[in-house]
Write a protein that holds these residues in place. Structure first.
Motif, PDB file in Angstrom:
ATOM      1  N   ASN A 180       0.813  -1.218   0.000  1.00 29.01           N
ATOM      2  CA  ASN A 180       0.000   0.000   0.000  1.00 29.01           C
ATOM      3  C   ASN A 180       0.849   1.272   0.000  1.00 29.01           C
ATOM      4  O   ASN A 180       0.324   2.359   0.193  1.00 29.01           O
ATOM      5  CB  ASN A 180      -0.946  -0.005   1.203  1.00 29.01           C
ATOM      6  CG  ASN A 180      -2.047  -1.019   1.009  1.00 29.01           C
ATOM      7  OD1 ASN A 180      -2.838  -0.896   0.088  1.00 29.01           O
ATOM      8  ND2 ASN A 180      -2.071  -2.035   1.850  1.00 29.01           N
ATOM      9  N   SER A 182      -7.592   4.181   1.762  1.00 26.35           N
ATOM     10  CA  SER A 182      -8.932   3.762   1.384  1.00 26.35           C
ATOM     11  C   SER A 182      -9.092   2.256   1.630  1.00 26.35           C
ATOM     12  O   SER A 182      -8.293   1.457   1.126  1.00 26.35           O
ATOM     13  CB  SER A 182      -9.164   4.062  -0.102  1.00 26.35           C
ATOM     14  OG  SER A 182     -10.196   3.264  -0.617  1.00 26.35           O
ATOM     15  N   PRO A 183     -10.111   1.838   2.396  1.00 24.91           N
ATOM     16  CA  PRO A 183     -10.288   0.408   2.669  1.00 24.91           C
ATOM     17  C   PRO A 183     -10.411  -0.441   1.396  1.00 24.91           C
ATOM     18  O   PRO A 183      -9.817  -1.515   1.313  1.00 24.91           O
ATOM     19  CB  PRO A 183     -11.572   0.352   3.494  1.00 24.91           C
ATOM     20  CG  PRO A 183     -11.650   1.700   4.143  1.00 24.91           C
ATOM     21  CD  PRO A 183     -11.070   2.662   3.137  1.00 24.91           C
ATOM     22  N   LEU A 184     -11.154   0.027   0.408  1.00 25.58           N
ATOM     23  CA  LEU A 184     -11.309  -0.741  -0.828  1.00 25.58           C
ATOM     24  C   LEU A 184      -9.968  -0.913  -1.542  1.00 25.58           C
ATOM     25  O   LEU A 184      -9.595  -2.021  -1.941  1.00 25.58           O
ATOM     26  CB  LEU A 184     -12.319  -0.074  -1.766  1.00 25.58           C
ATOM     27  CG  LEU A 184     -12.459  -0.731  -3.155  1.00 25.58           C
ATOM     28  CD1 LEU A 184     -12.937  -2.177  -3.023  1.00 25.58           C
ATOM     29  CD2 LEU A 184     -13.377   0.071  -4.036  1.00 25.58           C
ATOM     30  N   ARG A 241      -7.028  -0.726  -0.293  1.00 21.92           N
ATOM     31  CA  ARG A 241      -6.127  -1.553   0.522  1.00 21.92           C
ATOM     32  C   ARG A 241      -6.426  -3.037   0.302  1.00 21.92           C
ATOM     33  O   ARG A 241      -5.513  -3.849   0.226  1.00 21.92           O
ATOM     34  CB  ARG A 241      -6.239  -1.184   2.004  1.00 21.92           C
ATOM     35  CG  ARG A 241      -5.615   0.181   2.314  1.00 21.92           C
ATOM     36  CD  ARG A 241      -5.709   0.526   3.786  1.00 21.92           C
ATOM     37  NE  ARG A 241      -4.830  -0.302   4.602  1.00 21.92           N
ATOM     38  CZ  ARG A 241      -3.527  -0.115   4.741  1.00 21.92           C
ATOM     39  NH1 ARG A 241      -2.925   0.863   4.102  1.00 21.92           N
ATOM     40  NH2 ARG A 241      -2.825  -0.898   5.518  1.00 21.92           N
ATOM     41  N   ARG A 242      -7.711  -3.380   0.186  1.00 20.72           N
ATOM     42  CA  ARG A 242      -8.071  -4.788  -0.059  1.00 20.72           C
ATOM     43  C   ARG A 242      -7.578  -5.259  -1.426  1.00 20.72           C
ATOM     44  O   ARG A 242      -7.300  -6.435  -1.620  1.00 20.72           O
ATOM     45  CB  ARG A 242      -9.585  -4.976   0.054  1.00 20.72           C
ATOM     46  CG  ARG A 242     -10.081  -5.018   1.485  1.00 20.72           C
ATOM     47  CD  ARG A 242     -11.509  -5.532   1.583  1.00 20.72           C
ATOM     48  NE  ARG A 242     -12.486  -4.664   0.955  1.00 20.72           N
ATOM     49  CZ  ARG A 242     -13.017  -3.583   1.511  1.00 20.72           C
ATOM     50  NH1 ARG A 242     -12.666  -3.224   2.728  1.00 20.72           N
ATOM     51  NH2 ARG A 242     -13.906  -2.861   0.873  1.00 20.72           N
ATOM     52  N   LEU A 243      -7.476  -4.345  -2.359  1.00 24.71           N
ATOM     53  CA  LEU A 243      -7.038  -4.689  -3.715  1.00 24.71           C
ATOM     54  C   LEU A 243      -5.534  -4.454  -3.920  1.00 24.71           C
ATOM     55  O   LEU A 243      -5.068  -4.418  -5.057  1.00 24.71           O
ATOM     56  CB  LEU A 243      -7.829  -3.869  -4.732  1.00 24.71           C
ATOM     57  CG  LEU A 243      -9.335  -4.106  -4.744  1.00 24.71           C
ATOM     58  CD1 LEU A 243     -10.032  -3.113  -5.646  1.00 24.71           C
ATOM     59  CD2 LEU A 243      -9.643  -5.532  -5.163  1.00 24.71           C
TER      60      LEU A 243
END
Length: 149
Positions: free
Chosen positions: A4, A113-115, A117-119
């Motif tokens: 990230n 951003s959580p989204l 970070r997941r990607l």
């Protein structure tokens, strides 16, 4: 490796003297006029603004920009970024003669951003490509803006 964390570096050759380029770059509320992916900038006070940025990927970054360094003599502009990204960005301008400027853009950020970070792992090449395309569009837009002014 922190998936990230991103470091970006772009060098723009621009058709205007450094002081003219500096004047445009130090006014972020004007970026949407020439940079198509900077969708909106709202001034909060003399030192900060919010920005909405959306390039080619279907995701809008919401950021707060806070001036960290404004040095017209050294031709350096640096800002702190918070929001979907956290870190800093810096413009450093160098004269290439009376009517040409090199504009070095550097950015060091962590995705918050959580989204995004997941990607992080599968999306990293897409995010880097998105940034490259956004910077190219910014250079074209600023070049055209400087020629028109």
């Amino acid at each position: 490796m922190d998936w990230n964390h991103y470091r970006f570096r772009s060098l723009w050759d621009l058709p205007a003297p450094p002081d003219a380029v500096y004047a445009v770059l130090e006014a972020p509320e004007g970026y949407p006029l020439w940079w198509p992916h900077v969708r909106a900038v709202t001034r909060l006070d003399a030192h900060s603004a919010t920005a909405r940025i959306r390039a080619f990927l279907p995701y809008t970054l919401d950021l707060t920009l806070t001036a960290r360094r404004r040095d017209p003599a050294a031709r350096v502009l640096e800002t702190t970024l918070t929001g979907d990204l956290e870190g800093w960005a810096r413009w450093t301008l160098t004269s290439l003669g009376p009517r040409r400027t090199h504009a070095l853009y550097e950015q060091d950020v962590h995705v918050r951003s959580p989204l995004l970070r997941r990607l992080a792992v599968p999306g990293r090449p897409l995010l880097r490509a998105n940034h490259t395309l956004m910077m190219r569009a910014g250079q074209r837009g600023l070049t055209a803006h400087l020629k028109a002014v």
